[in-house]
Scaffold this motif. Structure first.
Motif, PDB file in Angstrom:
ATOM      1  N   GLU A  45       9.429  -6.768 -45.344  1.00 44.91           N
ATOM      2  CA  GLU A  45       8.684  -8.018 -45.483  1.00 44.91           C
ATOM      3  C   GLU A  45       7.984  -8.417 -44.187  1.00 44.91           C
ATOM      4  OE1 GLU A  45      11.116 -11.315 -46.815  1.00 44.91           O
ATOM      5  OE2 GLU A  45      12.530 -11.037 -45.225  1.00 44.91           O
ATOM      6  N   PRO A  46       6.837  -9.058 -44.334  1.00 47.15           N
ATOM      7  CA  PRO A  46       6.126  -9.247 -45.607  1.00 47.15           C
ATOM      8  C   PRO A  46       5.504  -7.923 -46.041  1.00 47.15           C
ATOM      9  CG  PRO A  46       4.795 -10.086 -43.808  1.00 47.15           C
ATOM     10  CD  PRO A  46       6.099  -9.619 -43.206  1.00 47.15           C
ATOM     11  N   ILE A  47       5.490  -7.693 -47.337  1.00 41.77           N
ATOM     12  CA  ILE A  47       4.979  -6.437 -47.885  1.00 41.77           C
ATOM     13  C   ILE A  47       3.968  -6.756 -48.987  1.00 41.77           C
ATOM     14  CG2 ILE A  47       6.919  -6.240 -49.492  1.00 41.77           C
ATOM     15  CD1 ILE A  47       6.694  -3.154 -49.131  1.00 41.77           C
ATOM     16  N   SER A  48       2.909  -6.001 -49.016  1.00 40.68           N
ATOM     17  CA  SER A  48       1.893  -6.207 -50.053  1.00 40.68           C
ATOM     18  C   SER A  48       2.384  -5.641 -51.380  1.00 40.68           C
ATOM     19  CB  SER A  48       0.585  -5.520 -49.658  1.00 40.68           C
ATOM     20  OG  SER A  48       0.737  -4.108 -49.726  1.00 40.68           O
ATOM     21  N   LEU A  49       1.788  -6.121 -52.459  1.00 38.71           N
ATOM     22  CA  LEU A  49       2.104  -5.585 -53.783  1.00 38.71           C
ATOM     23  C   LEU A  49       1.841  -4.087 -53.848  1.00 38.71           C
ATOM     24  CD1 LEU A  49       0.763  -8.201 -56.359  1.00 38.71           C
ATOM     25  CD2 LEU A  49       3.090  -7.336 -56.176  1.00 38.71           C
ATOM     26  N   THR A  50       0.732  -3.659 -53.259  1.00 33.48           N
ATOM     27  CA  THR A  50       0.379  -2.243 -53.275  1.00 33.48           C
ATOM     28  C   THR A  50       1.423  -1.406 -52.552  1.00 33.48           C
ATOM     29  OG1 THR A  50      -1.973  -2.779 -53.387  1.00 33.48           O
ATOM     30  CG2 THR A  50      -1.401  -0.575 -52.618  1.00 33.48           C
ATOM     31  N   MET A  67       7.086  -9.216 -60.043  1.00 37.13           N
ATOM     32  CA  MET A  67       7.203 -10.170 -58.940  1.00 37.13           C
ATOM     33  C   MET A  67       6.969 -11.595 -59.411  1.00 37.13           C
ATOM     34  SD  MET A  67       8.318  -8.484 -56.459  1.00 37.13           S
ATOM     35  CE  MET A  67       9.133  -7.489 -57.700  1.00 37.13           C
ATOM     36  N   LYS A  68       6.135 -11.770 -60.424  1.00 37.24           N
ATOM     37  CA  LYS A  68       5.922 -13.110 -60.994  1.00 37.24           C
ATOM     38  C   LYS A  68       7.239 -13.653 -61.562  1.00 37.24           C
ATOM     39  CE  LYS A  68       1.521 -13.732 -60.363  1.00 37.24           C
ATOM     40  NZ  LYS A  68       1.131 -14.571 -59.242  1.00 37.24           N
ATOM     41  N   THR A  80      -0.683 -15.308 -48.531  1.00 36.19           N
ATOM     42  CA  THR A  80      -1.843 -14.476 -48.278  1.00 36.19           C
ATOM     43  C   THR A  80      -1.497 -13.491 -47.178  1.00 36.19           C
ATOM     44  OG1 THR A  80      -3.276 -16.306 -48.877  1.00 36.19           O
ATOM     45  CG2 THR A  80      -4.284 -14.490 -47.679  1.00 36.19           C
ATOM     46  N   GLY A  81      -1.782 -12.232 -47.434  1.00 34.48           N
ATOM     47  CA  GLY A  81      -1.471 -11.185 -46.471  1.00 34.48           C
ATOM     48  C   GLY A  81      -2.552 -11.026 -45.432  1.00 34.48           C
ATOM     49  N   ALA A  82      -2.355 -10.046 -44.564  1.00 32.75           N
ATOM     50  CA  ALA A  82      -3.346  -9.737 -43.527  1.00 32.75           C
ATOM     51  C   ALA A  82      -4.688  -9.425 -44.186  1.00 32.75           C
ATOM     52  CB  ALA A  82      -2.868  -8.574 -42.672  1.00 32.75           C
ATOM     53  N   ASP A  83      -4.637  -8.701 -45.303  1.00 34.65           N
ATOM     54  CA  ASP A  83      -5.820  -8.469 -46.116  1.00 34.65           C
ATOM     55  C   ASP A  83      -5.890  -9.657 -47.075  1.00 34.65           C
ATOM     56  OD1 ASP A  83      -7.661  -7.769 -48.067  1.00 34.65           O
ATOM     57  OD2 ASP A  83      -6.969  -5.709 -48.252  1.00 34.65           O
ATOM     58  N   GLN A  84      -6.875 -10.501 -46.912  1.00 30.80           N
ATOM     59  CA  GLN A  84      -6.982 -11.743 -47.680  1.00 30.80           C
ATOM     60  C   GLN A  84      -7.021 -11.511 -49.191  1.00 30.80           C
ATOM     61  OE1 GLN A  84      -7.055 -14.919 -46.204  1.00 30.80           O
ATOM     62  NE2 GLN A  84      -6.483 -13.764 -44.391  1.00 30.80           N
ATOM     63  N   ARG A  85      -7.312 -10.286 -49.597  1.00 31.52           N
ATOM     64  CA  ARG A  85      -7.414  -9.992 -51.028  1.00 31.52           C
ATOM     65  C   ARG A  85      -6.062  -9.697 -51.666  1.00 31.52           C
ATOM     66  NH1 ARG A  85     -11.259  -5.082 -50.192  1.00 31.52           N
ATOM     67  NH2 ARG A  85      -9.746  -4.925 -48.530  1.00 31.52           N
ATOM     68  N   GLU A  86      -5.033  -9.550 -50.859  1.00 28.17           N
ATOM     69  CA  GLU A  86      -3.743  -9.144 -51.416  1.00 28.17           C
ATOM     70  C   GLU A  86      -2.619 -10.050 -50.936  1.00 28.17           C
ATOM     71  OE1 GLU A  86      -1.614  -5.435 -53.053  1.00 28.17           O
ATOM     72  OE2 GLU A  86      -2.746  -4.952 -51.266  1.00 28.17           O
ATOM     73  N   ALA A  87      -1.713 -10.352 -51.859  1.00 28.99           N
ATOM     74  CA  ALA A  87      -0.571 -11.202 -51.542  1.00 28.99           C
ATOM     75  C   ALA A  87       0.465 -10.422 -50.741  1.00 28.99           C
ATOM     76  CB  ALA A  87       0.067 -11.717 -52.827  1.00 28.99           C
ATOM     77  N   LEU A  89       4.510 -10.344 -49.968  1.00 22.47           N
ATOM     78  CA  LEU A  89       5.758 -10.777 -50.587  1.00 22.47           C
ATOM     79  C   LEU A  89       6.872 -10.863 -49.556  1.00 22.47           C
ATOM     80  CD1 LEU A  89       5.583  -8.264 -53.552  1.00 22.47           C
ATOM     81  CD2 LEU A  89       4.991 -10.681 -53.642  1.00 22.47           C
ATOM     82  N   SER A  90       7.724 -11.858 -49.733  1.00 28.03           N
ATOM     83  CA  SER A  90       8.930 -11.972 -48.919  1.00 28.03           C
ATOM     84  C   SER A  90      10.002 -12.631 -49.788  1.00 28.03           C
ATOM     85  CB  SER A  90       8.674 -12.777 -47.650  1.00 28.03           C
ATOM     86  OG  SER A  90       8.222 -14.063 -47.974  1.00 28.03           O
ATOM     87  N   LEU A  91      11.254 -12.483 -49.376  1.00 29.89           N
ATOM     88  CA  LEU A  91      12.335 -13.140 -50.098  1.00 29.89           C
ATOM     89  C   LEU A  91      12.473 -14.567 -49.607  1.00 29.89           C
ATOM     90  CD1 LEU A  91      15.240 -10.529 -50.344  1.00 29.89           C
ATOM     91  CD2 LEU A  91      13.419 -10.996 -51.974  1.00 29.89           C
ATOM     92  N   THR A  92      12.759 -15.455 -50.531  1.00 31.96           N
ATOM     93  CA  THR A  92      13.058 -16.841 -50.178  1.00 31.96           C
ATOM     94  C   THR A  92      14.491 -16.892 -49.638  1.00 31.96           C
ATOM     95  OG1 THR A  92      13.971 -17.328 -52.353  1.00 31.96           O
ATOM     96  CG2 THR A  92      11.581 -17.697 -52.055  1.00 31.96           C
TER      97      THR A  92
END
Length: 132
Positions: A45-50, A67-68, A80-87, A89-92
């Motif tokens: 984490e943080p990790i993109s969906l891809t 993930m939803k 928002t990830g480093a690449d603004q087009r991709e989320a 993810l991290s654990l709460t």
């Protein structure tokens, strides 16, 4: 050459093994696929969906849907990830606490399976599956 279809035999074994993990994790509201995703998220984490899809060897859209579900359960947060087009993810905090609670359960199932197979067969199984 065996008359048994390797694919069918492996799928049947996979369903049986998954059911053992799922039954053990069920009281905590997750299954083995969700547990595996959580472990991969916390490691990277943080990790993109891809990237998560690559790590899980699953289709990105499947991981997105999964993930939803974890997001609705309050286990995963997206930003928002480093690449603004991709989320990303991290654990709460709830997800991290759940992982702490369920890792010993996962470990116990591992031990049960190894005990049932025996040390030599467990080692052989791991080696054979890695070879595929």
């Amino acid at each position: 050459m065996s008359n048994a279809c390797y694919c069918i035999v492996l799928r049947k074994a996979s369903r049986r093994i998954s059911a053992v993990y799922d039954e053990a994790l069920a009281p905590h509201g997750i299954n083995i696929a969700q547990f595996s995703a959580m472990r991969n998220i916390i490691r990277h984490e943080p990790i993109s969906l891809t990237d998560l899809a690559d790590k899980l060897d699953l289709d990105r859209s499947t991981v997105g849907r999964n993930m939803k579900v974890l997001e609705r359960l309050g286990i995963v947060a997206t930003a928002t990830g480093a690449d603004q087009r991709e989320a990303a993810l991290s654990l709460t905090a709830e997800g991290k606490a759940l992982l702490v609670k369920t890792e010993p359960i996962w470990h116990d199932v591992q031990v049960q399976i190894e005990d049932r197979l025996g040390p030599e067969h467990s080692r052989q199984l791991s080696e054979l599956l890695e070879a595929i």
